[in-house]
Design an enzyme around this catalytic site. Structure first.
Site, PDB file in Angstrom:
ATOM      1  N   ARG A   1      37.606  50.725  42.954  1.00 49.51           N
ATOM      2  CA  ARG A   1      37.418  51.360  44.255  1.00 49.51           C
ATOM      3  C   ARG A   1      36.264  52.356  44.312  1.00 49.51           C
ATOM      4  O   ARG A   1      35.992  52.911  45.368  1.00 49.51           O
ATOM      5  CB  ARG A   1      38.725  52.036  44.675  1.00 49.51           C
ATOM      6  CG  ARG A   1      39.832  51.024  44.905  1.00 49.51           C
ATOM      7  CD  ARG A   1      41.194  51.652  45.144  1.00 49.51           C
ATOM      8  NE  ARG A   1      42.172  50.576  45.190  1.00 49.51           N
ATOM      9  CZ  ARG A   1      42.696  50.029  44.088  1.00 49.51           C
ATOM     10  NH1 ARG A   1      42.330  50.459  42.874  1.00 49.51           N
ATOM     11  NH2 ARG A   1      43.568  49.018  44.183  1.00 49.51           N
TER      12      ARG A   1
ATOM     13  N   CYS B   1      50.573  23.968  31.599  1.00 48.23           N
ATOM     14  CA  CYS B   1      51.200  24.355  30.332  1.00 48.23           C
ATOM     15  C   CYS B   1      51.235  23.150  29.404  1.00 48.23           C
ATOM     16  O   CYS B   1      51.634  22.054  29.813  1.00 48.23           O
ATOM     17  CB  CYS B   1      52.621  24.846  30.609  1.00 48.23           C
ATOM     18  SG  CYS B   1      53.592  25.172  29.138  1.00 48.23           S
TER      19      CYS B   1
ATOM     20  N   CYS C   1      52.824  30.465  31.449  1.00 47.11           N
ATOM     21  CA  CYS C   1      53.337  29.344  32.246  1.00 47.11           C
ATOM     22  C   CYS C   1      54.369  29.887  33.224  1.00 47.11           C
ATOM     23  O   CYS C   1      55.298  30.595  32.822  1.00 47.11           O
ATOM     24  CB  CYS C   1      53.990  28.298  31.348  1.00 47.11           C
ATOM     25  SG  CYS C   1      54.869  27.037  32.279  1.00 47.11           S
TER      26      CYS C   1
ATOM     27  N   HIS D   1      50.393  46.490  34.039  1.00 45.06           N
ATOM     28  CA  HIS D   1      49.951  45.393  34.912  1.00 45.06           C
ATOM     29  C   HIS D   1      49.667  44.116  34.114  1.00 45.06           C
ATOM     30  O   HIS D   1      48.959  43.217  34.592  1.00 45.06           O
ATOM     31  CB  HIS D   1      48.702  45.805  35.705  1.00 45.06           C
ATOM     32  CG  HIS D   1      48.983  46.847  36.740  1.00 45.06           C
ATOM     33  ND1 HIS D   1      47.993  47.637  37.283  1.00 45.06           N
ATOM     34  CD2 HIS D   1      50.131  47.249  37.326  1.00 45.06           C
ATOM     35  CE1 HIS D   1      48.539  48.467  38.167  1.00 45.06           C
ATOM     36  NE2 HIS D   1      49.825  48.256  38.212  1.00 45.06           N
TER      37      HIS D   1
HETATM   38  N1  APR Z   1      35.214  58.407  33.434  1.00 48.67           N
HETATM   39  C1  APR Z   1      36.240  58.960  34.149  1.00 48.67           C
HETATM   40  N2  APR Z   1      36.682  58.469  35.337  1.00 48.67           N
HETATM   41  C2  APR Z   1      36.061  57.385  35.815  1.00 48.67           C
HETATM   42  C3  APR Z   1      34.969  56.760  35.133  1.00 48.67           C
HETATM   43  C4  APR Z   1      34.563  57.318  33.892  1.00 48.67           C
HETATM   44  N3  APR Z   1      33.567  56.810  33.181  1.00 48.67           N
HETATM   45  N4  APR Z   1      34.544  55.703  35.888  1.00 48.67           N
HETATM   46  C5  APR Z   1      35.349  55.674  37.001  1.00 48.67           C
HETATM   47  N5  APR Z   1      36.249  56.686  36.955  1.00 48.67           N
HETATM   48  C6  APR Z   1      37.328  56.984  37.914  1.00 48.67           C
HETATM   49  C7  APR Z   1      36.928  56.900  39.372  1.00 48.67           C
HETATM   50  O1  APR Z   1      36.518  58.189  39.802  1.00 48.67           O
HETATM   51  C8  APR Z   1      38.237  56.472  40.056  1.00 48.67           C
HETATM   52  O2  APR Z   1      38.990  57.633  40.413  1.00 48.67           O
HETATM   53  O3  APR Z   1      38.320  56.001  37.725  1.00 48.67           O
HETATM   54  C9  APR Z   1      39.026  55.776  38.952  1.00 48.67           C
HETATM   55  C10 APR Z   1      39.183  54.266  39.126  1.00 48.67           C
HETATM   56  O4  APR Z   1      40.007  54.043  40.231  1.00 48.67           O
HETATM   57  P1  APR Z   1      40.299  52.545  40.739  1.00 48.67           P
HETATM   58  O5  APR Z   1      39.040  51.797  40.789  1.00 48.67           O
HETATM   59  O6  APR Z   1      41.096  52.677  41.983  1.00 48.67           O
HETATM   60  O7  APR Z   1      41.148  51.912  39.554  1.00 48.67           O
HETATM   61  P2  APR Z   1      42.707  52.063  39.245  1.00 48.67           P
HETATM   62  O8  APR Z   1      43.225  53.375  39.693  1.00 48.67           O
HETATM   63  O9  APR Z   1      42.890  51.721  37.817  1.00 48.67           O
HETATM   64  O10 APR Z   1      43.349  50.893  40.142  1.00 48.67           O
HETATM   65  C11 APR Z   1      44.739  50.705  40.058  1.00 48.67           C
HETATM   66  O11 APR Z   1      44.588  48.743  41.418  1.00 48.67           O
HETATM   67  O12 APR Z   1      43.163  47.083  41.858  1.00 48.67           O
HETATM   68  C12 APR Z   1      44.373  47.338  41.313  1.00 48.67           C
HETATM   69  O13 APR Z   1      45.600  46.265  39.594  1.00 48.67           O
HETATM   70  C13 APR Z   1      44.422  46.976  39.840  1.00 48.67           C
HETATM   71  O14 APR Z   1      45.249  48.274  37.976  1.00 48.67           O
HETATM   72  C14 APR Z   1      44.475  48.327  39.143  1.00 48.67           C
HETATM   73  C15 APR Z   1      45.087  49.227  40.193  1.00 48.67           C
END
Ligand code: APR
Length: 269
Positions: free
Chosen positions: A36, A156, A130, A122
């Site tokens: 995101r 499978c 399968c 996750h």
């Molecule tokens: N160091 C620290 N923080 C970081 C870095 C970094 N190098 N790079 C990115 N971030 C932070 C961003 O600021 C953001 O807050 O990591 C966060 C990533 O957030 P998301 O992209 O929303 O990922 P996540 O929270 O893991 O998503 C949760 O959503 O899409 C589904 O199943 C998928 O497991 C995932 C779940």
């Protein structure tokens, strides 16, 4: 920042049951995009492609997308390597400080860095499962069969059932074992490190709330590039910046502190 690093190192060094919740942000320094952030995966791939309903409607379409994303390097998990953040957590586990990592990531990088107590909340995208007999095989086998044109929709090898990545798609429940283990760890937790997650996806984002609302409440330390969606409700210490840099400094500080303690101890004896 140095004072906060010290404070966090003290928290960890004096903790009884430190637990870690990680998200995609901990793996961006390994070349895997998060979801995101600006330029994240969901800015170029419709997250609906990872919903179980759409997968079941047209599994062949999903597997073609999977191969494209792997080939483009956008989601090539198998060739990614752990980074300094993963290694710092593995070393904190070896020191007996981190008791468990609950990860939302499906990239296997915590295990590759040497972490043992890892809850794959996750699932794991390096395995395929399968949907009929639950047999699991390395996803690389499935990718080879698809690449060789042996199959359009992978089946499978034991029962002919439909294969999907062994990850939790949107609309699917969290595995009962992962759910149970994360609840047990949340109840025991006195320090929760929240690293690289926007805390927008439930039920994973419930974990910081649970550890805050229990008695005594745990201390929540957040390491992120930008504050998570829940930092106002749950975070006691917010550290903005690279997970790799911050965790390396925290680890060095904890190690120094423990060595000093050891020296003082032997000095007293
Ligand atoms: N160091 C620290 N923080 C970081 C870095 C970094 N190098 N790079 C990115 N971030 C932070 C961003 O600021 C953001 O807050 O990591 C966060 C990533 O957030 P998301 O992209 O929303 O990922 P996540 O929270 O893991 O998503 C949760 O959503 O899409 C589904 O199943 C998928 O497991 C995932 C779940």
């Amino acid at each position: 920042m140095e004072t906060i690093i010290q404070e966090v190192a003290d928290c960890l060094a004096t903790s009884v049951n430190a637990v870690v919740l990680t998200g995609a942000g901990i793996s961006t320094e390994s070349g895997i995009p998060d979801f995101r952030s600006p330029g994240g995966l969901w800015s170029r791939v419709d997250p609906g492609e990872f919903s179980i309903d759409r997968f079941l409607q047209n599994p062949g379409r999903f597997w073609r997308l999977h191969l494209q994303m792997k080939a483009s390097g956008d989601f090539d998990l198998a060739s990614a390597e752990p980074n300094a953040a993963h290694f710092a957590l593995a070393k904190l586990e070896q020191m007996g400080i981190v008791k468990c990592i609950i990860t939302q990531n499906v990239d296997n990088l915590h295990q590759k860095a040497g972490s043992v107590e890892v809850v794959e909340f996750h699932g794991n995208f390096l395995r395929a499962i399968c949907m009929k007999c639950k047999m699991v095989e390395p996803i690389s086998n499935v990718e080879s069969r698809l690449d060789n044109g042996d199959e359009d929709v992978p089946r499978c090898t034991r029962c002919g059932g439909l294969l999907k990545p062994d990850a939790v798609f949107f609309g699917e429940p969290i595995g009962s074992k992962s759910l149970m283990m994360s609840q047990v760890q949340s109840q025991k937790c006195d320090v929760l490190l929240v690293i690289g997650t926007s805390l927008q996806v439930f039920p994973a984002a419930q974990i910081p709330l649970t550890v805050k609302l229990k008695y005594p409440p745990a201390k929540v330390i957040e390491i992120n590039m930008e504050p998570s969606a829940m930092h106002k409700q749950v975070t006691d210490i917010l550290m903005l910046g690279s997970a790799g840099e911050i965790l390396t400094r925290v680890f060095n500080c904890v190690q120094e502190r423990i060595l000093q303690q050891g020296a003082m101890q032997s000095g007293r004896n």
